[in-house]
Design a protein around this motif. Structure first.
Motif, PDB file in Angstrom:
ATOM      1  N   GLN A 233       0.872  -1.227  -0.100  1.00 25.76           N
ATOM      2  CA  GLN A 233      -0.167  -0.002   0.117  1.00 25.76           C
ATOM      3  C   GLN A 233       0.769   1.170   0.093  1.00 25.76           C
ATOM      4  OE1 GLN A 233      -2.541  -0.300   3.179  1.00 25.76           O
ATOM      5  NE2 GLN A 233      -4.333  -1.259   2.145  1.00 25.76           N
ATOM      6  N   ARG A 234       1.955   1.200   0.751  1.00 25.89           N
ATOM      7  CA  ARG A 234       3.001   2.239   0.892  1.00 25.89           C
ATOM      8  C   ARG A 234       3.381   2.630  -0.682  1.00 25.89           C
ATOM      9  NH1 ARG A 234       5.028   0.122   5.111  1.00 25.89           N
ATOM     10  NH2 ARG A 234       3.891   0.497   7.145  1.00 25.89           N
ATOM     11  N   GLN A 235       4.054   1.513  -1.201  1.00 25.93           N
ATOM     12  CA  GLN A 235       4.401   1.629  -2.448  1.00 25.93           C
ATOM     13  C   GLN A 235       3.602   2.236  -3.672  1.00 25.93           C
ATOM     14  OE1 GLN A 235       5.702  -2.591  -2.958  1.00 25.93           O
ATOM     15  NE2 GLN A 235       7.741  -2.117  -2.347  1.00 25.93           N
TER      16      GLN A 235
ATOM     17  N   CYS B 238       0.843   4.105  -2.701  1.00 20.78           N
ATOM     18  CA  CYS B 238       0.633   5.387  -2.638  1.00 20.78           C
ATOM     19  C   CYS B 238       1.968   6.491  -3.311  1.00 20.78           C
ATOM     20  CB  CYS B 238       0.663   5.963  -0.999  1.00 20.78           C
ATOM     21  SG  CYS B 238      -0.747   5.308  -0.372  1.00 20.78           S
ATOM     22  N   ASP B 239       3.122   5.937  -2.993  1.00 21.64           N
ATOM     23  CA  ASP B 239       4.354   6.645  -3.446  1.00 21.64           C
ATOM     24  C   ASP B 239       4.313   6.747  -4.867  1.00 21.64           C
ATOM     25  OD1 ASP B 239       5.516   6.862  -1.043  1.00 21.64           O
ATOM     26  OD2 ASP B 239       6.483   5.011  -1.256  1.00 21.64           O
ATOM     27  N   LEU B 240       3.328   5.761  -5.770  1.00 21.44           N
ATOM     28  CA  LEU B 240       3.216   5.878  -7.177  1.00 21.44           C
ATOM     29  C   LEU B 240       2.384   7.128  -7.468  1.00 21.44           C
ATOM     30  CD1 LEU B 240       3.667   2.190  -8.246  1.00 21.44           C
ATOM     31  CD2 LEU B 240       5.322   3.697  -8.723  1.00 21.44           C
ATOM     32  N   TYR B 241       1.618   7.324  -6.918  1.00 18.23           N
ATOM     33  CA  TYR B 241       0.270   8.285  -7.027  1.00 18.23           C
ATOM     34  C   TYR B 241       0.857   9.534  -7.852  1.00 18.23           C
ATOM     35  CZ  TYR B 241      -3.828  10.907  -6.702  1.00 18.23           C
ATOM     36  OH  TYR B 241      -4.845  11.915  -6.980  1.00 18.23           O
TER      37      TYR B 241
END
Length: 152
Positions: free
Chosen positions: A87-89, A91-94
């Motif tokens: 999920q963090r990865q 979000c980082d791609l957003y």
């Protein structure tokens, strides 16, 4: 796998020795091996011990709550299936170039599909959709100039 349905008021659900047990108001007691239990559905007024709730959460066994008449109240379900790192990865791609290009591809494909649907509708209903098609072409031409995923 076992599905456990409790539909008697004042039933008591607990866990001991790696087995879920149900104790009924009349004193009868039933056991279900923890390894085989897939879900619990409670209809009416039954009680679960804290240890039983914790075991259900640990094992990923969902518990659904209904009234005696069948009205749905809610569900207890573990979040153990959530992959926080992934999920963090995501979000980082957003806010990345990847997200922008993916958004453009999705919007382009949706517009193309909608244009195909409209052409079929035009053919079947024998009506003119030129105004709608013109607006879709304008939208499609704006896609390359978008600078962020939420740009309109």
């Amino acid at each position: 796998m076992s599905l456990l349905y409790i539909n008697e008021n004042n039933a008591y659900i607990g866990i001991e020795a790696n087995r879920f047990f149900i104790k009924y108001a009349d004193g009868m007691k039933k056991m279900v091996p923890a390894e085989t239990l897939e879900s619990i559905t409670i209809m009416g007024h039954a009680q679960m011990t804290t240890q039983c709730v914790q075991e259900c959460l640990k094992r990923g066994i969902p518990v659904s709550y209904y009234s005696k008449g069948g009205t749905y109240h809610g569900r207890l379900q573990s979040t153990g299936h959530v992959n926080a790192k992934r999920q963090r990865q995501q979000c980082d791609l957003y806010k990345s170039e990847f997200a922008l290009e993916l958004s453009k591809k999705i919007i382009r494909a949706k517009l193309k599909n909608q244009m195909v649907v409209l052409r079929r509708y035009e053919k079947n209903k024998n009506i003119s959709i030129e105004k709608q098609m013109k607006m879709m072409r304008i939208c499609r031409e704006k896609i390359p100039g978008c600078k962020a995923p939420d740009t309109r």
